[in-house]
Write a protein that holds these residues in place. Structure first.
Motif, PDB file in Angstrom:
ATOM      1  N   LYS A   1       0.687  17.215   8.304  1.00  0.00           N
ATOM      2  CA  LYS A   1       0.183  16.291   7.278  1.00  0.00           C
ATOM      3  C   LYS A   1       0.799  15.057   7.662  1.00  0.00           C
ATOM      4  O   LYS A   1       1.986  14.759   8.074  1.00  0.00           O
ATOM      5  CB  LYS A   1       0.508  16.697   5.898  1.00  0.00           C
ATOM      6  CG  LYS A   1      -0.139  15.846   4.909  1.00  0.00           C
ATOM      7  CD  LYS A   1       0.390  16.171   3.309  1.00  0.00           C
ATOM      8  CE  LYS A   1      -0.332  15.383   2.560  1.00  0.00           C
ATOM      9  NZ  LYS A   1       0.011  15.893   0.865  1.00  0.00           N
ATOM     10  N   HIS A   2      -0.110  13.824   7.563  1.00  0.00           N
ATOM     11  CA  HIS A   2       0.253  12.414   7.907  1.00  0.00           C
ATOM     12  C   HIS A   2      -0.382  11.670   6.864  1.00  0.00           C
ATOM     13  O   HIS A   2      -1.607  11.930   6.565  1.00  0.00           O
ATOM     14  CB  HIS A   2      -0.357  12.129   9.184  1.00  0.00           C
ATOM     15  CG  HIS A   2      -0.530  10.779   9.521  1.00  0.00           C
ATOM     16  ND1 HIS A   2      -1.651   9.880   9.669  1.00  0.00           N
ATOM     17  CD2 HIS A   2       0.542   9.970   9.962  1.00  0.00           C
ATOM     18  CE1 HIS A   2      -1.266   8.722   9.734  1.00  0.00           C
ATOM     19  NE2 HIS A   2      -0.039   8.694  10.056  1.00  0.00           N
ATOM     20  N   ASN A   3       0.456  10.897   6.264  1.00  0.00           N
ATOM     21  CA  ASN A   3       0.055   9.829   5.059  1.00  0.00           C
ATOM     22  C   ASN A   3       0.108   8.549   5.647  1.00  0.00           C
ATOM     23  O   ASN A   3       1.092   8.278   6.341  1.00  0.00           O
ATOM     24  CB  ASN A   3       1.014  10.262   3.979  1.00  0.00           C
ATOM     25  CG  ASN A   3       0.360  11.168   3.144  1.00  0.00           C
ATOM     26  OD1 ASN A   3      -0.377  11.857   3.164  1.00  0.00           O
ATOM     27  ND2 ASN A   3       1.605  11.951   2.426  1.00  0.00           N
ATOM     28  N   ASP A   4      -0.799   7.666   5.727  1.00  0.00           N
ATOM     29  CA  ASP A   4      -1.005   6.540   6.198  1.00  0.00           C
ATOM     30  C   ASP A   4      -0.607   5.190   5.066  1.00  0.00           C
ATOM     31  O   ASP A   4      -1.562   5.431   4.463  1.00  0.00           O
ATOM     32  CB  ASP A   4      -2.495   6.273   6.880  1.00  0.00           C
ATOM     33  CG  ASP A   4      -2.608   4.849   7.522  1.00  0.00           C
ATOM     34  OD1 ASP A   4      -1.841   3.922   7.392  1.00  0.00           O
ATOM     35  OD2 ASP A   4      -3.718   4.550   8.095  1.00  0.00           O
ATOM     36  N   PHE A   5       0.594   4.519   5.331  1.00  0.00           N
ATOM     37  CA  PHE A   5       0.680   3.604   4.360  1.00  0.00           C
ATOM     38  C   PHE A   5       0.703   2.271   4.780  1.00  0.00           C
ATOM     39  O   PHE A   5       1.575   1.365   4.762  1.00  0.00           O
ATOM     40  CB  PHE A   5       2.117   3.871   3.799  1.00  0.00           C
ATOM     41  CG  PHE A   5       2.261   4.977   3.050  1.00  0.00           C
ATOM     42  CD1 PHE A   5       1.956   4.834   1.579  1.00  0.00           C
ATOM     43  CD2 PHE A   5       2.600   6.367   3.395  1.00  0.00           C
ATOM     44  CE1 PHE A   5       2.103   5.794   0.532  1.00  0.00           C
ATOM     45  CE2 PHE A   5       2.692   7.326   2.160  1.00  0.00           C
ATOM     46  CZ  PHE A   5       2.295   7.042   0.967  1.00  0.00           C
ATOM     47  N   THR A   6      -0.244   2.107   5.699  1.00  0.00           N
ATOM     48  CA  THR A   6      -0.456   0.754   6.475  1.00  0.00           C
ATOM     49  C   THR A   6      -0.918  -0.569   5.486  1.00  0.00           C
ATOM     50  O   THR A   6      -0.970  -1.592   5.884  1.00  0.00           O
ATOM     51  CB  THR A   6      -1.647   0.560   7.508  1.00  0.00           C
ATOM     52  OG1 THR A   6      -2.658   1.234   7.138  1.00  0.00           O
ATOM     53  CG2 THR A   6      -1.155   1.599   8.686  1.00  0.00           C
TER      54      THR A   6
ATOM     55  N   ARG B 159       1.243   2.043  -3.915  1.00  0.00           N
ATOM     56  CA  ARG B 159       2.416   2.965  -3.292  1.00  0.00           C
ATOM     57  C   ARG B 159       1.314   4.302  -2.780  1.00  0.00           C
ATOM     58  O   ARG B 159       1.953   5.249  -2.047  1.00  0.00           O
ATOM     59  CB  ARG B 159       3.020   3.437  -4.093  1.00  0.00           C
ATOM     60  CG  ARG B 159       4.268   2.526  -4.471  1.00  0.00           C
ATOM     61  CD  ARG B 159       5.165   3.170  -5.161  1.00  0.00           C
ATOM     62  NE  ARG B 159       4.644   3.252  -6.569  1.00  0.00           N
ATOM     63  CZ  ARG B 159       5.386   2.693  -7.691  1.00  0.00           C
ATOM     64  NH1 ARG B 159       6.219   1.919  -7.468  1.00  0.00           N
ATOM     65  NH2 ARG B 159       4.749   2.830  -9.010  1.00  0.00           N
ATOM     66  N   ASP B 160      -0.115   4.635  -3.091  1.00  0.00           N
ATOM     67  CA  ASP B 160      -1.013   5.416  -2.667  1.00  0.00           C
ATOM     68  C   ASP B 160      -1.199   4.961  -1.182  1.00  0.00           C
ATOM     69  O   ASP B 160      -1.531   3.984  -0.491  1.00  0.00           O
ATOM     70  CB  ASP B 160      -2.343   5.510  -3.392  1.00  0.00           C
ATOM     71  CG  ASP B 160      -1.840   5.805  -5.001  1.00  0.00           C
ATOM     72  OD1 ASP B 160      -0.928   6.810  -5.082  1.00  0.00           O
ATOM     73  OD2 ASP B 160      -2.497   5.844  -5.921  1.00  0.00           O
ATOM     74  N   PRO B 161      -1.341   6.266  -0.516  1.00  0.00           N
ATOM     75  CA  PRO B 161      -1.484   6.074   1.132  1.00  0.00           C
ATOM     76  C   PRO B 161      -3.085   5.574   1.282  1.00  0.00           C
ATOM     77  O   PRO B 161      -4.088   5.822   0.340  1.00  0.00           O
ATOM     78  CB  PRO B 161      -1.264   7.427   1.497  1.00  0.00           C
ATOM     79  CG  PRO B 161      -1.648   8.414   0.330  1.00  0.00           C
ATOM     80  CD  PRO B 161      -1.113   7.647  -0.672  1.00  0.00           C
ATOM     81  N   VAL B 162      -3.293   4.656   2.316  1.00  0.00           N
ATOM     82  CA  VAL B 162      -4.688   4.654   2.656  1.00  0.00           C
ATOM     83  C   VAL B 162      -5.408   5.838   2.850  1.00  0.00           C
ATOM     84  O   VAL B 162      -6.808   5.876   2.591  1.00  0.00           O
ATOM     85  CB  VAL B 162      -4.546   3.515   3.784  1.00  0.00           C
ATOM     86  CG1 VAL B 162      -6.120   3.370   4.485  1.00  0.00           C
ATOM     87  CG2 VAL B 162      -3.876   2.184   3.414  1.00  0.00           C
ATOM     88  N   GLY B 163      -4.808   6.439   3.780  1.00  0.00           N
ATOM     89  CA  GLY B 163      -5.593   7.844   4.097  1.00  0.00           C
ATOM     90  C   GLY B 163      -4.502   8.978   4.431  1.00  0.00           C
ATOM     91  O   GLY B 163      -3.395   8.780   4.272  1.00  0.00           O
ATOM     92  N   THR B 164      -5.094  10.116   4.354  1.00  0.00           N
ATOM     93  CA  THR B 164      -4.274  11.446   4.687  1.00  0.00           C
ATOM     94  C   THR B 164      -4.871  12.282   5.627  1.00  0.00           C
ATOM     95  O   THR B 164      -6.242  12.413   5.649  1.00  0.00           O
ATOM     96  CB  THR B 164      -3.991  12.250   3.555  1.00  0.00           C
ATOM     97  OG1 THR B 164      -3.397  11.332   2.367  1.00  0.00           O
ATOM     98  CG2 THR B 164      -3.190  13.447   3.569  1.00  0.00           C
ATOM     99  N   ALA B 165      -4.036  12.586   6.861  1.00  0.00           N
ATOM    100  CA  ALA B 165      -4.958  13.517   7.788  1.00  0.00           C
ATOM    101  C   ALA B 165      -4.050  14.650   7.989  1.00  0.00           C
ATOM    102  O   ALA B 165      -2.889  14.767   7.761  1.00  0.00           O
ATOM    103  CB  ALA B 165      -4.830  12.715   8.902  1.00  0.00           C
ATOM    104  N   TYR B 166      -4.644  15.843   8.482  1.00  0.00           N
ATOM    105  CA  TYR B 166      -3.945  16.941   8.730  1.00  0.00           C
ATOM    106  C   TYR B 166      -4.094  17.495  10.070  1.00  0.00           C
ATOM    107  O   TYR B 166      -4.952  17.045  10.509  1.00  0.00           O
ATOM    108  CB  TYR B 166      -4.953  18.247   7.610  1.00  0.00           C
ATOM    109  CG  TYR B 166      -4.639  17.788   6.284  1.00  0.00           C
ATOM    110  CD1 TYR B 166      -3.526  18.102   5.637  1.00  0.00           C
ATOM    111  CD2 TYR B 166      -5.553  17.117   5.648  1.00  0.00           C
ATOM    112  CE1 TYR B 166      -3.245  17.856   4.025  1.00  0.00           C
ATOM    113  CE2 TYR B 166      -5.435  16.779   4.336  1.00  0.00           C
ATOM    114  CZ  TYR B 166      -4.393  17.027   3.577  1.00  0.00           C
ATOM    115  OH  TYR B 166      -4.233  16.638   2.229  1.00  0.00           O
TER     116      TYR B 166
END
Length: 177
Positions: free
Chosen positions: A59-64, A32-39
Motif C-alpha cells: 500500500k502506498h499513500n501519496d501526500f504530495t 492530512r488526507d492523501p491525494v491518492g492511494t495505490a496498492y
C-alpha cells in the motif's frame, strides 16, 4: 434593554467564532488526507539507466499535497539495493516513509537488512538516502556477518558497508594482526 442587546451580540460573536474554528479544523483534517492511494506498488530508482534499487509495498499513500511532501507505506515496505557488481541487498520493514524532496526513505519497525554476503542488520529504524546510497540510524542495532557479531548504537555507512562508522560497540569483532 442595552444589556440584553449586548448579551445577544456577545453570544452571536462567540457562536460565529466557534463555527469559523470548526471550519479551520475541518480544512486541516482534509490536508492530512492523501491525494491518492495505490496498492501493490513497485518503484524503481535508477542512475544512467542502471537500476540502483527497487521499492515494493502492498500500500502506498501519496501526500504530495503537504508542504513537506512524502509517500507513506503503512503496510510495510521491501527495498532491494543493487551494488556496482549487481549484487542484491534487501531490507524489509513494517512501515516506511519516502520524503520526495530529499529522497530519504525512513524505515520503521522490525527493520531487517540482508546483504548478498549473508550479513544481517536488525534495528527498529533505518534511514536510506537514495541520492547518495547512504544508510544510517541513531537506534540500537545488531549486525552479524562472517567477521562481526555485534550490537551498537548509531550506524552511518554506505550500502556496501565498506565505509562503516558506529557508536558504542558491544559484541565480537574480528581484528587481524
Amino acid at each position: 434593554m442595552k444589556n440584553l442587546i449586548a448579551n445577544i451580540f456577545i453570544v452571536f460573536l462567540i457562536l460565529s467564532c466557534k463555527n469559523k474554528d470548526e471550519k479551520i479544523i475541518d480544512n486541516k483534517k482534509f490536508e492530512r488526507d492523501p491525494v491518492g492511494t495505490a496498492y501493490n506498488v513497485k518503484m524503481f530508482y535508477s542512475d544512467s539507466a542502471k537500476t540502483k534499487a527497487i521499492l515494493t509495498s502492498p500500500k502506498h499513500n501519496d501526500f504530495t499535497n503537504q508542504s513537506l511532501n512524502y509517500s507513506e507505506f503503512p503496510d510495510g515496505v521491501n527495498v532491494t539495493f543493487f551494488d556496482n557488481n549487481n549484487n542484491r541487498n534487501t531490507v524489509v520493514s513494517d512501515y516506511g516513509i519516502l520524503y520526495n524532496s530529499t529522497s530519504i526513505v525512513d524505515l520503521r519497525g522490525n527493520v531487517i537488512l540482508k546483504s548478498h554476503d549473508n550479513s544481517v542488520l536488525k534495528t527498529s529504524q533505518l534511514f536510506w538516502d537514495a541520492e547518495s546510497d547512504w544508510i544510517f540510524t541513531e537506534e540500537d542495532f545488531t549486525f552479524t556477518s562472517e567477521d562481526y557479531n555485534m550490537t551498537a548504537v548509531r550506524l552511518d555507512t554506505n550500502k556496501e558497508f565498506s565505509d562503516f562508522q558506529t557508536g558504542e560497540i558491544r559484541g565480537e569483532v574480528l581484528i587481524s594482526d
